[in-house]
Design an enzyme around this catalytic site. Structure first.
Site, mmCIF file in Angstrom:
data_model
loop_
_atom_site.group_PDB
_atom_site.id
_atom_site.type_symbol
_atom_site.label_atom_id
_atom_site.label_comp_id
_atom_site.label_asym_id
_atom_site.label_seq_id
_atom_site.Cartn_x
_atom_site.Cartn_y
_atom_site.Cartn_z
ATOM 1 N N ASP A 124 0.817 -1.226 0.000
ATOM 2 C CA ASP A 124 0.000 0.000 0.000
ATOM 3 C C ASP A 124 0.846 1.270 0.000
ATOM 4 O OD1 ASP A 124 -2.750 -0.503 -0.202
ATOM 5 O OD2 ASP A 124 -2.961 -0.975 1.932
ATOM 6 N N ARG A 146 0.307 -1.918 7.473
ATOM 7 C CA ARG A 146 0.925 -0.698 6.951
ATOM 8 C C ARG A 146 1.900 -0.043 7.939
ATOM 9 N NH1 ARG A 146 -2.761 3.346 3.671
ATOM 10 N NH2 ARG A 146 -0.683 3.821 2.890
ATOM 11 N N ARG A 176 -9.902 5.467 11.038
ATOM 12 C CA ARG A 176 -8.449 5.315 11.137
ATOM 13 C C ARG A 176 -7.847 6.212 12.225
ATOM 14 N NH1 ARG A 176 -6.517 2.844 6.235
ATOM 15 N NH2 ARG A 176 -8.132 1.354 5.658
ATOM 16 N N HIS A 221 -11.250 7.445 5.009
ATOM 17 C CA HIS A 221 -10.292 8.532 5.247
ATOM 18 C C HIS A 221 -10.972 9.842 4.857
ATOM 19 C CE1 HIS A 221 -6.229 6.144 4.730
ATOM 20 N NE2 HIS A 221 -6.410 6.460 6.001
ATOM 21 N N CYS A 231 -4.654 10.164 -2.587
ATOM 22 C CA CYS A 231 -3.978 9.141 -1.783
ATOM 23 C C CYS A 231 -2.535 8.921 -2.245
ATOM 24 C CB CYS A 231 -4.710 7.807 -1.880
ATOM 25 S SG CYS A 231 -6.383 7.854 -1.264
HETATM 26 N N1 ARG Z 1 -5.358 0.469 0.933
HETATM 27 C C1 ARG Z 1 -5.045 1.694 1.594
HETATM 28 C C2 ARG Z 1 -5.644 1.700 2.993
HETATM 29 O O1 ARG Z 1 -6.742 1.218 3.134
HETATM 30 C C3 ARG Z 1 -5.541 2.850 0.806
HETATM 31 C C4 ARG Z 1 -5.158 4.169 1.383
HETATM 32 C C5 ARG Z 1 -5.687 5.307 0.585
HETATM 33 N N2 ARG Z 1 -5.121 6.518 0.969
HETATM 34 C C6 ARG Z 1 -5.799 7.637 1.265
HETATM 35 N N3 ARG Z 1 -5.129 8.726 1.467
HETATM 36 N N4 ARG Z 1 -7.090 7.627 1.383
HETATM 37 O O2 ARG Z 1 -5.049 2.156 3.938
#
Ligand code: ARG
Length: 288
Positions: free
Chosen positions: A85, A110, A156, A185, A281
């Site tokens: 990612d 991550r 998150r 996000h 992103c």
């Molecule tokens: N697969 C990543 C996650 O779920 C995608 C992140 C996307 N980034 C963003 N800035 N929205 O963390």
């Protein structure tokens, strides 16, 4: 007479778009050489769906080339094979006034990306680099306007990270509750169009009723996105004050952006959408 005169003034104002200026930006990006969907941490990710990596690379290179063609500077982070990612560079830190607040990821998959970003900033000579105590996913959940830092929470970033960001940057942080897992996000549901003038676009349904009221109060003239355009990740866009780079599939946003004097630039990042991300992103802004 007076009525006719007023009506004319209103029509004129609506037809004359504000004049916009692009300002040169510095972005940090990470090539998707190792992009894969091997786990699922948001509803967009389905490990059963194959990813076409060469296509992802070509789409990402198109985005990078657009930035440089527009006069922006793009710095690169080395992609790591164990971090699929990492292409979503926006999540790795938040930089305001040259000060760097590192990230702390919510998901173990991550976690190591945060260190890669910190190492990069230190190697570049950034003096003020803070390792955070609380979970924040960088610009995924922090959006910088002229007056505020808007901060997402609910999926998150921790609300405690909002306080941490306010203390570190010395700017008022406005906490916003995200309620729809597709918009996990802040940058999937809200985009800063003009960071010199508090101008944004957003999708209200992604936010709690209270947060919607806060947004309506602070940004009464915001561009409100429709569900279809939000679902195409049209709000995952990047603006330099004039050009707004966004997914072409968010077709409904183009006319309202033009009416406000912006120049929308459509891009196809369909492969990266499989990871739940698009233009923003992939782009971390290095401010100041
Ligand atoms: N697969 C990543 C996650 O779920 C995608 C992140 C996307 N980034 C963003 N800035 N929205 O963390």
């Amino acid at each position: 007479m007076a009525v006719t005169h007023d009506a004319c003034a209103i029509t004129l104002r609506e037809e004359t778009a504000v004049s916009r200026d692009a300002s040169p930006r510095r972005y940090l990006m990470c090539p998707p050489a190792h992009f894969r969907v091997t786990y699922s941490i948001n509803p967009w990710m389905d490990p059963a769906k194959p990813v076409d990596v060469p296509l992802a690379v070509a789409q990402w290179e198109d985005l990078r080339d657009r930035y440089t063609a527009l006069g922006h500077t793009v710095s690169l982070l080395d992609p790591r094979p164990d971090l699929p990612d990492m292409v979503f560079a926006a999540n790795g830190a938040t930089v305001v006034d040259g000060r760097v607040l590192g990230a702390r990821f919510a998901h173990q998959e991550r976690t190591a990306e945060a260190g890669a970003h910190l190492t990069w900033f230190r190697a570049q000579g950034y003096a003020d680099v803070q390792e955070p105590a609380h979970v924040n996913e960088g610009e995924g959940d922090f959006a910088v306007t002229a007056s505020y830092i808007l901060a997402g929470r609910g999926f998150r970033s921790s609300p405690l990270a909002h306080d941490e960001a306010q203390e570190f940057f010395g700017r008022p942080v406005i906490g916003l509750d995200l309620v729809d897992p597709r918009y996990y996000h802040l940058d999937t549901a809200l985009c800063v169009l003009d960071d010199a003038a508090d101008e944004i676009m957003y999708y209200p349904e992604a936010f709690s009723p209270g947060s919607r009221s806060v947004l309506a109060r602070l940004f009464p003239d915001a561009l409100i996105a429709a569900g279809d355009d939000a679902a195409a990740l049209g709000l995952n866009a990047v603006s330099d004050g004039l050009h707004v780079l966004l997914p072409s599939a968010a077709a409904g946003l183009f006319a309202p952006l033009r009416a406000r004097g912006f120049e929308p630039v459509g891009l196809d990042l369909s492969e990266l959408l499989k990871g739940g991300g698009s233009v923003k992103c992939c782009t971390q802004e290095l401010r100041g």
